[in-house]
Design an enzyme around this catalytic site. Structure first.
Site: not given
Ligand SMILES: NC(=O)c1ccc[n+]([C@@H]2O[C@H](COP(=O)([O-])OP(=O)(O)OC[C@H]3O[C@@H](n4cnc5c(N)ncnc54)[C@H](OP(=O)(O)O)[C@@H]3O)[C@@H](O)[C@H]2O)c1
Length: 301
Positions: A10, A45, A68-70, A110, A134, A138, A159
């Site tokens: 991710g 996981i 995560a589920y994002t 956030d 979501y 979380k 963000w």
């Molecule tokens: N994106 C945002 O704007 C944002 C904002 C605030 C906080 N966050 C938090 O920051 C963290 C990182 O976010 P990110 O944007 O880097 O997330 P991301 O790009 O969606 O990456 C998440 C990764 O987890 C993988 N995944 C899904 N199901 C899984 C499982 N069962 N076991 C292991 N891996 C799995 C996904 O694979 P697939 O793609 O194949 O499903 C993807 O590669 C998360 O905790 C998120 O909640 C994100």
């Protein structure tokens, strides 16, 4: 120390790969899906036995949970699975780290705030008031980690964007290059976070063993405050996409299954004081990301 990264394909997981290249620790990168050209060990996981086995086989003493589920909108109609990934799976990681006296570094959001109309930056000990599935799941994940008794550092961020995966920056780069006019909401205020900057902070905390005695929740985003409208304007400006007329609009002009926080600026005093972190201003980091992306022709895979 052997460190396991989940969700390594991710946005944040990929940045962890970049920043940890010259570490004195051994990093193992895991995800559910392989991507071409990068080494990824399979780990789901949601399967606690699989987590237990990989931790035991590799003598893991720290897990960085980037999985995560994002998909915030989709979560509204997929609550059960979202809860498994955002609440139960972090609990699995915490339970296994507790069993080996290891550390869990977990990333949260956030979106645990939002139902109350804040107009001051949110602090770590403020009551969670999520507006949707979501954020709710979380928050449940955070609570499960704390209840597990493992050593933990929970980093709430906001963000998030990077060169990797899908995000607002890449979408806006494409849209502002193609469209003559665009409406972007100005009534949701927060702070963008370059995933590279967050990865650097996680790396510094681990590499320099700053986590000792510092269990807790911390807030991290870039510095400053803006609306999604301001964010879009800066993206277009840095990309020299001057042909697109970007106008501010209200959130209710877009159909969405979930109400997003109107003000979710994170107060970062605690992380700065505890770990001596110096945080870049959001436009400086955005400029760096766009500079890096330009070599990729603004692809939006
Ligand atoms: N994106 C945002 O704007 C944002 C904002 C605030 C906080 N966050 C938090 O920051 C963290 C990182 O976010 P990110 O944007 O880097 O997330 P991301 O790009 O969606 O990456 C998440 C990764 O987890 C993988 N995944 C899904 N199901 C899984 C499982 N069962 N076991 C292991 N891996 C799995 C996904 O694979 P697939 O793609 O194949 O499903 C993807 O590669 C998360 O905790 C998120 O909640 C994100």
């Amino acid at each position: 120390m052997n460190i396991l990264v989940t969700g390594a394909n991710g946005q944040l997981g990929n940045e962890m790969r970049s920043v940890s290249r010259n570490s004195s620790d051994k990093y193992i990168f895991t995800d559910v899906m392989d991507i071409e050209g990068v080494q990824t060990t399979h780990l789901d996981i949601t399967d606690i036995e699989a987590v237990r086995n990989i931790v035991k086989d590799n003598d893991i003493k720290c897990i960085i949970n980037c999985a995560a589920y994002t998909n915030v909108d989709k979560a509204e109609s997929d609550e059960a699975f979202c809860r498994v990934l955002n609440a139960k799976a972090p609990e699995n990681l915490a339970v296994v780290m507790a069993e080996v006296d290891g550390l869990l570094v977990h990333v949260s959001t956030d979106y645990v705030f939002g139902a109350d109309p804040y107009n001051v930056p949110c602090k770590e000990d403020q009551k969670g008031t999520p507006t949707g599935v979501y954020g709710k799941t979380k928050l449940e994940g955070e609570q499960a980690i704390i209840a597990s008794g493992c050593k933990y550092i929970i980093l709430r961020t906001a963000w998030l964007y990077s060169e990797f995966g899908k995000n607002f920056v890449k979408t806006m780069l494409n849209l502002t290059a193609e469209k003559p006019r665009l409406n972007v909401v100005f009534d949701q205020v927060g702070t963008p976070t370059y995933a590279y900057d967050l990865a650097l902070v996680i790396f510094d905390i681990l590499e320099n063993r700053k986590y000792e005695g510092n269990n807790g929740i911390y807030h991290f985003s870039n510095e400053g405050v803006c609306s999604w409208y301001d964010f879009a304007k800066m993206i277009a400006e840095y990309a020299h996409n001057f042909g697109c007329d970007i106008q501010p609009c209200h959130s209710d002009e877009f159909l969405s299954p979930v109400k997003r926080p109107s003000f979710s600026v994170l107060d970062k005093t605690k992380i700065k004081e505890t770990f001596g972190v110096i945080i870049p201003y959001w436009t400086d980091s955005l400029k760096r990301c766009i500079f890096n992306l330009k070599g990729e022709c603004f692809s939006n895979e």
